[in-house]
Design an enzyme around this catalytic site. Structure first.
Site, PDB file in Angstrom:
ATOM      1  N   ASP A 268       0.561   8.224 -11.298  1.00  0.00           N
ATOM      2  CA  ASP A 268       0.155   6.884 -12.243  1.00  0.00           C
ATOM      3  C   ASP A 268      -1.255   6.527 -11.150  1.00  0.00           C
ATOM      4  OD1 ASP A 268       2.934   7.121 -12.146  1.00  0.00           O
ATOM      5  OD2 ASP A 268       3.596   5.329 -10.740  1.00  0.00           O
TER       6      ASP A 268
ATOM      7  N   SER B 166      -6.715   6.440  -2.581  1.00  0.00           N
ATOM      8  CA  SER B 166      -6.855   7.490  -2.688  1.00  0.00           C
ATOM      9  C   SER B 166      -6.833   7.723  -4.039  1.00  0.00           C
ATOM     10  CB  SER B 166      -5.753   8.843  -2.384  1.00  0.00           C
ATOM     11  OG  SER B 166      -4.559   8.368  -2.552  1.00  0.00           O
TER      12      SER B 166
END
Length: 288
Positions: free
Chosen positions: A109, A249
């Site tokens: 995602d 990240s």
């Protein structure tokens, strides 16, 4: 202000408190001086220790509320720390994996941008030029991706932070490159070449359908851990590869020339400076 689009073409302007804060930090001299201390690995490791502690579990309800996270998609369990919550697992039925062999899928995602890699192994992210050589620190390997694509999957703090393999294939050993931990928010990229400064780890997957795919995980501000599962030999499409601890990240894929045709909306949005929201397992390209 950041622009994101869904797969139906609806564009959203994002200007969160985090975006505004990072913009002030990275755009002013004093803020950049403070950032130099914040991005050190020891700071991220210390934050990681705190977020692994039992007392940090009291942050969970506030985080869910502030980011409007729907917990119906996740396994029901009692969380022992904030990182235990942050690395929570989805229910199997929450994501649909496109298993057709000619479909190239998203490993996570995220907000996705796709850039062509030139014949000289150069690609440009938000007006900052990079070379595949500087990203990988391996000139011979970088040349193998000339003329292909680099896929940058930016995970925000409210995203699911586990990621998967995009095809069946044989996986190499991981290569770890030490560095610092800048935020992966595009705001930072205007001031620092984050993708060649941040700590990162990659492996090569000799896939059944898309030639050799390079998959890299990039650590970011307040992320002290890139936790990849130990794997030898073959992997399967949809198999979990690993997860990140707390923070935004990035997962990066590099595909070779003539391996994958990215979906047109992704290329169109990227050229316009718009990131596209994608879900783990959904189609993002097709076999060339």
């Amino acid at each position: 202000m950041l622009l994101t689009a869904d797969r139906k073409g609806n564009i959203t302007k994002e200007n969160t408190f985090q975006d505004r804060f990072l913009n002030k930090m990275y755009s002013h001299m004093i803020g950049r001086m403070m950032i130099k201390a914040m991005v050190l690995p020891i700071v991220s490791k210390t934050c990681g220790i705190l977020l692994d502690s039992k007392i940090s579990r009291f942050l969970v309800p506030m985080f869910i509320r502030n980011h409007a996270i729907s917990m119906e998609d996740y396994e029901k369990k009692k969380y022992h720390s904030f990182n235990d919550f942050f690395t929570r697992k989805l229910l199997p039925e929450s994501r649909i994996i496109e298993y057709q062999p000619n479909i190239f899928i998203s490993p996570c995602d995220s907000r996705l941008s796709v850039y062509p890699i030139s014949k000289k192994s150069i690609f440009e992210v938000k007006h900052t030029k990079y070379s595949a050589d500087s990203l990988l620190k391996n000139r011979k390997l970088a040349k193998k991706y000339s003329g292909g694509y680099i896929w940058i999957f930016r995970l925000c703090v409210d995203d699911y932070h586990r990621y998967i393999y995009t095809d069946n294939g044989k996986v190499s050993n991981s290569v770890k490159l030490s560095g610092v931990f800048h935020t992966v928010n595009p705001i930072a990229n205007d001031n620092f070449p984050i993708y060649k400064e941040n700590t990162r780890e990659y492996c090569l997957i000799r896939t059944d359908n898309f030639k050799t795919v390079l998959q890299m995980e990039v650590g970011a501000l307040l992320v002290g851990k890139i936790e990849n599962n130990t794997v030898t030999g073959r992997v399967t499409k949809g198999q979990e590869k690993g997860h990140f601890a707390y923070g935004g990240s990035t997962v990066i894929l590099m595909t070779q020339k003539g391996a994958v045709c990215p979906d047109k909306d992704l290329l169109r949005n990227t050229v316009r400076g718009i990131e596209t929201k994608v879900k783990m397992g959904e189609q993002i390209g097709i076999k060339a």
